[in-house]
Design a protein around this motif. Structure first.
Motif, mmCIF file in Angstrom:
data_model
loop_
_atom_site.group_PDB
_atom_site.id
_atom_site.type_symbol
_atom_site.label_atom_id
_atom_site.label_comp_id
_atom_site.label_asym_id
_atom_site.label_seq_id
_atom_site.Cartn_x
_atom_site.Cartn_y
_atom_site.Cartn_z
ATOM 1 N N GLU A 53 27.175 21.572 62.351
ATOM 2 C CA GLU A 53 27.138 23.432 62.442
ATOM 3 C C GLU A 53 27.243 23.869 64.160
ATOM 4 N N ILE A 54 26.828 22.353 64.802
ATOM 5 C CA ILE A 54 27.362 22.613 66.211
ATOM 6 C C ILE A 54 28.863 22.153 66.328
ATOM 7 N N PHE A 55 28.744 21.072 66.089
ATOM 8 C CA PHE A 55 30.444 20.197 66.391
ATOM 9 C C PHE A 55 30.852 19.505 65.131
ATOM 10 N N PRO A 56 31.112 20.373 64.611
ATOM 11 C CA PRO A 56 32.201 20.695 62.650
ATOM 12 C C PRO A 56 33.041 19.129 63.281
ATOM 13 N N PRO A 57 32.404 17.918 61.456
ATOM 14 C CA PRO A 57 32.962 16.800 61.721
ATOM 15 C C PRO A 57 34.479 16.949 62.002
ATOM 16 N N VAL A 58 35.334 15.858 62.594
ATOM 17 C CA VAL A 58 36.823 15.625 62.407
ATOM 18 C C VAL A 58 37.226 15.341 61.006
ATOM 19 N N PRO A 59 38.042 16.086 60.220
ATOM 20 C CA PRO A 59 38.400 15.184 59.022
ATOM 21 C C PRO A 59 39.134 13.699 59.305
ATOM 22 N N PHE A 60 38.675 12.771 58.920
ATOM 23 C CA PHE A 60 39.684 11.236 58.917
ATOM 24 C C PHE A 60 40.258 11.238 58.847
ATOM 25 N N GLU A 61 41.540 11.847 57.552
ATOM 26 C CA GLU A 61 42.482 11.786 57.664
ATOM 27 C C GLU A 61 43.434 12.605 58.464
ATOM 28 N N THR A 62 42.594 12.823 58.994
ATOM 29 C CA THR A 62 44.034 13.987 60.403
ATOM 30 C C THR A 62 44.284 12.924 61.561
ATOM 31 N N ILE A 63 43.217 12.386 61.545
ATOM 32 C CA ILE A 63 43.925 10.804 62.945
ATOM 33 C C ILE A 63 43.932 10.400 62.026
ATOM 34 N N LYS A 64 44.261 9.854 61.115
ATOM 35 C CA LYS A 64 44.377 8.761 60.896
ATOM 36 C C LYS A 64 45.385 7.298 61.099
ATOM 37 N N ASP A 65 47.015 8.288 60.536
ATOM 38 C CA ASP A 65 47.856 7.350 61.449
ATOM 39 C C ASP A 65 47.876 7.495 62.883
ATOM 40 N N ASP A 66 47.001 8.472 62.969
ATOM 41 C CA ASP A 66 47.678 8.293 64.953
ATOM 42 C C ASP A 66 47.088 6.793 65.485
ATOM 43 N N ILE A 67 45.602 6.550 64.202
ATOM 44 C CA ILE A 67 44.920 5.919 65.219
ATOM 45 C C ILE A 67 45.603 3.917 64.880
ATOM 46 N N TRP A 68 46.468 4.500 63.756
ATOM 47 C CA TRP A 68 47.193 3.422 63.025
ATOM 48 C C TRP A 68 47.905 2.904 64.088
ATOM 49 N N GLU A 69 49.081 3.832 64.460
ATOM 50 C CA GLU A 69 49.786 3.620 65.282
ATOM 51 C C GLU A 69 49.670 3.161 66.586
ATOM 52 N N GLU A 70 48.910 3.702 67.195
ATOM 53 C CA GLU A 70 47.772 3.622 68.345
ATOM 54 C C GLU A 70 47.242 1.818 68.690
ATOM 55 N N ILE A 71 46.950 1.744 67.672
ATOM 56 C CA ILE A 71 45.903 0.678 67.560
ATOM 57 C C ILE A 71 47.483 -0.972 66.766
ATOM 58 N N HIS A 72 48.129 -0.311 66.447
ATOM 59 C CA HIS A 72 49.266 -1.046 66.150
ATOM 60 C C HIS A 72 50.005 -1.653 67.083
ATOM 61 N N ASN A 73 50.441 -0.432 68.098
ATOM 62 C CA ASN A 73 51.440 -0.230 69.225
ATOM 63 C C ASN A 73 50.587 -1.162 70.014
ATOM 64 N N LYS A 74 49.141 -1.314 70.428
ATOM 65 C CA LYS A 74 48.453 -2.042 70.982
ATOM 66 C C LYS A 74 48.404 -3.430 71.290
ATOM 67 N N ILE A 75 48.080 -3.959 69.381
ATOM 68 C CA ILE A 75 48.207 -5.143 69.474
ATOM 69 C C ILE A 75 49.624 -5.779 69.557
ATOM 70 N N MET A 76 50.350 -5.037 69.201
ATOM 71 C CA MET A 76 51.653 -5.516 69.144
ATOM 72 C C MET A 76 52.164 -5.942 70.115
ATOM 73 N N LEU A 77 52.226 -4.765 71.523
ATOM 74 C CA LEU A 77 52.563 -5.284 72.908
ATOM 75 C C LEU A 77 52.042 -6.092 74.408
ATOM 76 N N ASP A 78 50.607 -5.767 73.994
ATOM 77 C CA ASP A 78 49.747 -6.015 75.032
ATOM 78 C C ASP A 78 49.383 -7.336 74.523
ATOM 79 N N SER A 79 49.782 -8.596 74.857
ATOM 80 C CA SER A 79 49.834 -9.917 75.302
ATOM 81 C C SER A 79 48.186 -10.168 75.633
ATOM 82 N N ASP A 80 47.333 -9.523 76.354
ATOM 83 C CA ASP A 80 46.163 -9.509 76.748
ATOM 84 C C ASP A 80 44.728 -9.048 75.811
#
Length: 265
Positions: A53-80
């Motif tokens: 009630e104080i901190f309403p949950p963030v709908p997962f679907e609203t961040i799903k694509d953003d998370i996908w892009e961030e993790i994918h780019n990190k895996i593809m570009l960061d050799s470490d």
């Protein structure tokens, strides 16, 4: 190596300091309620519903694509960025930054499942949050590049498994006067089974760990697993420099007394 080709190629998490801040803030808010004054000498139970009630949950679907892009780019570009454990911790931090606080998270290498759009799924993130299980699928059309990345991930995971098994073995050996072979194998089994389930369950099924004495009288540890793609079984050999004690120092479970009277019981 755990695998020879890309074709044959998901723990408890530390709480973020955010939780401490959240709890302190909620207690402060609730303490302003006159009905819950110190004079009444009672405790206030903070429930998940009150936090929602104080901190309403963030709908997962609203961040799903953003998370996908961030993790994918990190895996593809960061050799470490080739450790499954690092990827899991990074994903957890990325979710928390966006207001999602999972109760569980697994990262899984996927054996190149082909999606409807012609791309290949190579990685899957399974998030347990808000009483639901959500999936993030990482897709790529660069199979050759991703195959090399996955190969490095598996090599690092193999090294991690070796360190974990050897550490547990040494700790168990040092904690007892006798050599409890079956007990040590069971302890290693519990730890490694969770590792495989969290990171590789889509590709490999952990079977067992066996400890044997080699010709140098030291212990060899065999970690056995099954490839879910071709159903073949393989083992990792972990050599140690630890001598297995003599039979007089080896603990064996007590045998049940045998009935030798010839009279049926």
């Amino acid at each position: 190596m755990l695998t020879s080709s890309p074709e044959s190629a998901r723990t408890n998490t530390k709480k973020s300091p955010f939780f401490l801040t959240t709890t302190a803030l909620v207690v402060g808010i609730l303490s302003m309620n006159p009905r819950a004054s110190a004079d009444e000498n009672r405790w206030i139970t903070i429930t998940p519903e009150m936090l929602d009630e104080i901190f309403p949950p963030v709908p997962f679907e609203t961040i799903k694509d953003d998370i996908w892009e961030e993790i994918h780019n990190k895996i593809m570009l960061d050799s470490d960025f080739r450790s499954l454990h690092d990827i899991r911790e990074y994903t957890l931090a990325a979710l928390r930054r966006r207001g999602v606080f999972p109760t569980g998270i697994e990262v899984q290498i996927i054996p190149f499942y082909k999606s409807e759009n012609g791309k290949y799924e190579y990685f899957r993130i399974v998030v347990t949050a808000q009483k639901e299980i959500q999936n993030i699928a990482l897709l790529t059309s660069e199979e050759e590049k991703v195959a090399d990345i996955v190969d490095a991930m598996l090599t690092n995971f193999e090294s991690h498994i070796q360190k974990v098994a050897l550490t547990v073995f040494r700790q168990e050996m040092e904690s007892s006067e006798y050599f409890h072979k079956i007990k040590i194998q069971k302890v290693i089994n519990v730890v490694l089974q969770d590792e495989f389930r969290t990171y590789l369950d889509e590709c490999y099924e952990y079977l067992e760990t066996t400890i044997i004495q080699n010709t140098n009288w030291t212990a060899d540890i065999y970690v056995t697993f099954r490839n879910r793609i071709n159903n073949e079984t393989a083992s990792l050999l972990l050599e140690t420099d630890i001598a297995i004690p003599s039979p007089s120092q080896t603990y064996e479970p007590p045998m049940m007394a045998q009935n030798t009277s010839g009279i049926e019981e």
